[in-house]
Design a protein around this motif. Structure first.
Motif, short mmCIF file in Angstrom:
data_model
loop_
_atom_site.label_atom_id
_atom_site.label_comp_id
_atom_site.label_asym_id
_atom_site.label_seq_id
_atom_site.Cartn_x
_atom_site.Cartn_y
_atom_site.Cartn_z
N ASP A 160 0.85 -1.21 0.19
CA ASP A 160 0.08 0.00 -0.13
C ASP A 160 0.99 1.14 -0.01
OD1 ASP A 160 -2.35 1.67 0.35
OD2 ASP A 160 -1.83 1.91 2.30
N GLN A 161 1.84 1.16 0.92
CA GLN A 161 2.79 2.41 0.78
C GLN A 161 3.52 2.62 -0.37
OE1 GLN A 161 5.39 1.84 4.22
NE2 GLN A 161 3.82 2.33 5.57
N ALA A 162 4.08 1.44 -1.20
CA ALA A 162 4.61 1.74 -2.29
C ALA A 162 3.71 2.18 -3.39
CB ALA A 162 5.40 0.43 -2.84
N ILE A 163 2.74 1.45 -3.65
CA ILE A 163 1.77 1.98 -4.78
C ILE A 163 1.12 3.41 -4.38
CG2 ILE A 163 -0.75 1.61 -5.43
CD1 ILE A 163 0.05 -1.42 -4.87
N THR A 164 0.83 3.97 -3.13
CA THR A 164 0.65 5.13 -2.79
C THR A 164 1.67 6.17 -3.57
OG1 THR A 164 -0.87 4.39 -0.89
CG2 THR A 164 -0.34 6.70 -1.18
N TYR A 165 2.80 6.00 -2.97
CA TYR A 165 3.92 6.85 -3.46
C TYR A 165 4.07 6.83 -4.94
CZ TYR A 165 8.33 9.17 -3.51
OH TYR A 165 9.38 9.94 -3.64
N GLU A 166 4.10 5.90 -5.33
CA GLU A 166 4.30 5.65 -7.05
C GLU A 166 3.20 6.31 -7.66
OE1 GLU A 166 7.24 5.31 -8.59
OE2 GLU A 166 7.84 4.53 -6.98
N ASN A 167 1.82 6.05 -7.25
CA ASN A 167 0.69 6.97 -7.78
C ASN A 167 0.88 8.25 -7.57
OD1 ASN A 167 -0.23 4.69 -9.24
ND2 ASN A 167 -1.48 4.05 -7.52
N PHE A 168 1.39 8.74 -6.35
CA PHE A 168 1.41 10.18 -6.22
C PHE A 168 2.40 10.84 -7.06
CE2 PHE A 168 3.38 13.53 -3.76
CZ PHE A 168 2.34 14.42 -3.34
N LEU A 169 3.63 10.26 -7.51
CA LEU A 169 4.43 10.86 -8.43
C LEU A 169 3.92 11.07 -9.95
CD1 LEU A 169 7.81 8.72 -7.55
CD2 LEU A 169 7.05 10.93 -6.80
N GLN A 170 2.81 10.59 -10.13
CA GLN A 170 2.25 10.61 -11.37
C GLN A 170 1.42 11.90 -11.72
OE1 GLN A 170 -0.67 7.64 -12.70
NE2 GLN A 170 -0.55 7.95 -14.73
N ARG A 171 1.13 12.59 -10.54
CA ARG A 171 0.40 13.91 -10.63
C ARG A 171 1.17 15.09 -11.37
NH1 ARG A 171 -2.57 14.97 -4.74
NH2 ARG A 171 -3.44 12.64 -4.47
#
Length: 171
Positions: A160-171
């Motif tokens: 969850d932490q990894a996916i949240t962080y990587e999706n956050f970078l897409q912004r």
């Protein structure tokens, strides 16, 4: 009249220099978004959940050889993803604080704050370590249903932490 023209010329030159210097100021808040990391993380997440579901009722050590290749494949892919995610430069910033606030709102634990490693690389490495421990327990004695639940809980937190962080970078 000449001093006014000269002053105007110097003001224009000053403004031009200011614009040029400010255009070079780009503050990078996080490592660059990398679609291959996100895609790899999505795939390994699915495969990890499939493995965890298959052992959710517990395992017997006698059937361990049938799961060994699956464990090794997942651990290897996670290690490769961690390396790939960690190879991006990590600027000093407050992005981790923002992501931790998002995780806190969702009821997930916060990520650790190592400023030299992207948080997703750390979290992915922790998933790999969790699966490595689960593989070793499975090899030695099999995994009970309670152990499977505990391993899944830990893996889910870090995924969850990894996916949240990587999706956050897409912004």
């Amino acid at each position: 009249m000449k001093p006014a023209v000269q002053l105007l010329w110097w003001m224009r030159l000053y403004l031009l220099g200011l614009c040029i210097s400010l255009s070079g100021c780009a503050t990078q808040l996080a490592p660059a978004y990398d679609k291959t990391v996100v895609d790899g993380l999505a795939a390994v997440n699915t495969d990890t959940m499939i493995l965890l579901a298959s052992i959710s009722n517990g395992t017997d050590k006698s059937s361990f050889p049938s799961r060994l290749d699956n464990y090794n494949s997942l651990i290897g892919r996670l290690d490769a993803l961690s390396l790939q995610a960690g190879a991006r430069p990590m600027p000093k910033n407050k992005v981790t604080d923002t992501i931790n606030q998002l995780l806190d709102k969702r009821g997930s634990p916060a990520m650790s704050g190592d400023d030299s490693t992207p948080p997703s690389a750390y979290a992915i490495k922790k998933v790999s370590e969790t699966l490595g421990k689960m593989r070793d327990v499975d090899r030695l004695q099999g995994v009970t249903a309670y152990e499977a639940q505990a391993f899944k809980g830990q893996a889910v937190i870090y995924l969850d932490q990894a996916i949240t962080y990587e999706n956050f970078l897409q912004r």
